[in-house]
Design a protein around this motif. Sequence first.
Motif, mmCIF file in Angstrom:
data_model
loop_
_atom_site.group_PDB
_atom_site.id
_atom_site.type_symbol
_atom_site.label_atom_id
_atom_site.label_comp_id
_atom_site.label_asym_id
_atom_site.label_seq_id
_atom_site.Cartn_x
_atom_site.Cartn_y
_atom_site.Cartn_z
ATOM 1 N N UNK A 1 0.828 -1.203 0.000
ATOM 2 C CA UNK A 1 0.000 0.000 0.000
ATOM 3 C C UNK A 1 0.870 1.264 0.000
ATOM 4 N N UNK A 2 1.892 1.285 0.842
ATOM 5 C CA UNK A 2 2.811 2.427 0.903
ATOM 6 C C UNK A 2 3.475 2.656 -0.447
ATOM 7 N N UNK A 3 3.935 1.572 -1.079
ATOM 8 C CA UNK A 3 4.626 1.698 -2.366
ATOM 9 C C UNK A 3 3.669 2.143 -3.473
ATOM 10 N N UNK A 4 2.412 1.703 -3.401
ATOM 11 C CA UNK A 4 1.425 2.147 -4.387
ATOM 12 C C UNK A 4 1.108 3.626 -4.221
ATOM 13 N N UNK A 5 0.992 4.066 -2.961
ATOM 14 C CA UNK A 5 0.637 5.455 -2.688
ATOM 15 C C UNK A 5 1.826 6.398 -2.855
ATOM 16 N N UNK A 6 3.044 5.873 -2.686
ATOM 17 C CA UNK A 6 4.260 6.696 -2.751
ATOM 18 C C UNK A 6 5.299 6.038 -3.653
ATOM 19 N N UNK B 1 7.642 7.090 -5.341
ATOM 20 C CA UNK B 1 8.990 7.678 -5.260
ATOM 21 C C UNK B 1 9.768 7.164 -4.042
ATOM 22 N N UNK B 2 9.103 6.413 -3.156
ATOM 23 C CA UNK B 2 9.768 5.908 -1.957
ATOM 24 C C UNK B 2 10.975 5.045 -2.327
ATOM 25 N N UNK B 3 10.826 4.210 -3.338
ATOM 26 C CA UNK B 3 11.935 3.357 -3.790
ATOM 27 C C UNK B 3 13.077 4.225 -4.308
ATOM 28 N N UNK B 4 12.730 5.334 -4.986
ATOM 29 C CA UNK B 4 13.777 6.248 -5.464
ATOM 30 C C UNK B 4 14.582 6.824 -4.303
ATOM 31 N N UNK B 5 13.904 7.136 -3.216
ATOM 32 C CA UNK B 5 14.603 7.650 -2.029
ATOM 33 C C UNK B 5 15.554 6.585 -1.492
ATOM 34 N N UNK C 1 16.892 -3.095 -3.911
ATOM 35 C CA UNK C 1 15.674 -2.515 -3.343
ATOM 36 C C UNK C 1 14.583 -2.345 -4.395
ATOM 37 N N UNK C 2 14.967 -2.265 -5.678
ATOM 38 C CA UNK C 2 13.971 -2.152 -6.754
ATOM 39 C C UNK C 2 13.034 -3.359 -6.800
#
Length: 179
Positions: free
Chosen positions: A34-39, A41-45, A84-85
């Motif tokens: 859910x966090x990854x769907x909503x954000x 760019x989190x993986x980019x960070x 992490x990707x």
Amino acid sequence: MNELASRYALALLSISEENKLTNEFQQQIKEIISLLNENPKFIDVLNSSFLSKEERKNIVSKTFKGFDKNIINMINLLLDNNRINFLFEICYEFNSLVNEKRGVKEGFVYSTEYLSKDLLDKISKTISEIEHTDIELKNLIDSKLIGGVKVVIGNHVYDGSIKNRLNKLKTNLINKEGE
């Protein structure tokens, strides 16, 4: 599914079963999805070369505070190995493996915009009653739809879209015209 993601997901499933924490792991994994769907760019960070690995691990520990240490360790291992990707794929695969073990069917509900959790739950409940089994649906956007929803579970398609209704109306009119 990616072989690497499958290996990590299987390892995480094994750990969850050993510790008899599969339900808790699945809930936490769903929160990550859910966090990854909503954000997105989190993986980019977490991939950022402007942050040290320690800073990225600190972000992970703060973001997932209260999560099982094994899940945190897996994410940190992904950071250490520059993988992490694959986090989203691993989480999705883990969830699918748990659902498969529990006999929960997975499917997709296509709509013109993201559905609320309540509406998604209502659709899941309705389809579960029709299918006589538990269903877990993932919401996807289909820009070709005019409105309504289309649910796909395996080979079954439940099409309540406006586009489908218009096509049926068109077919009926053509058939009546030919009479």
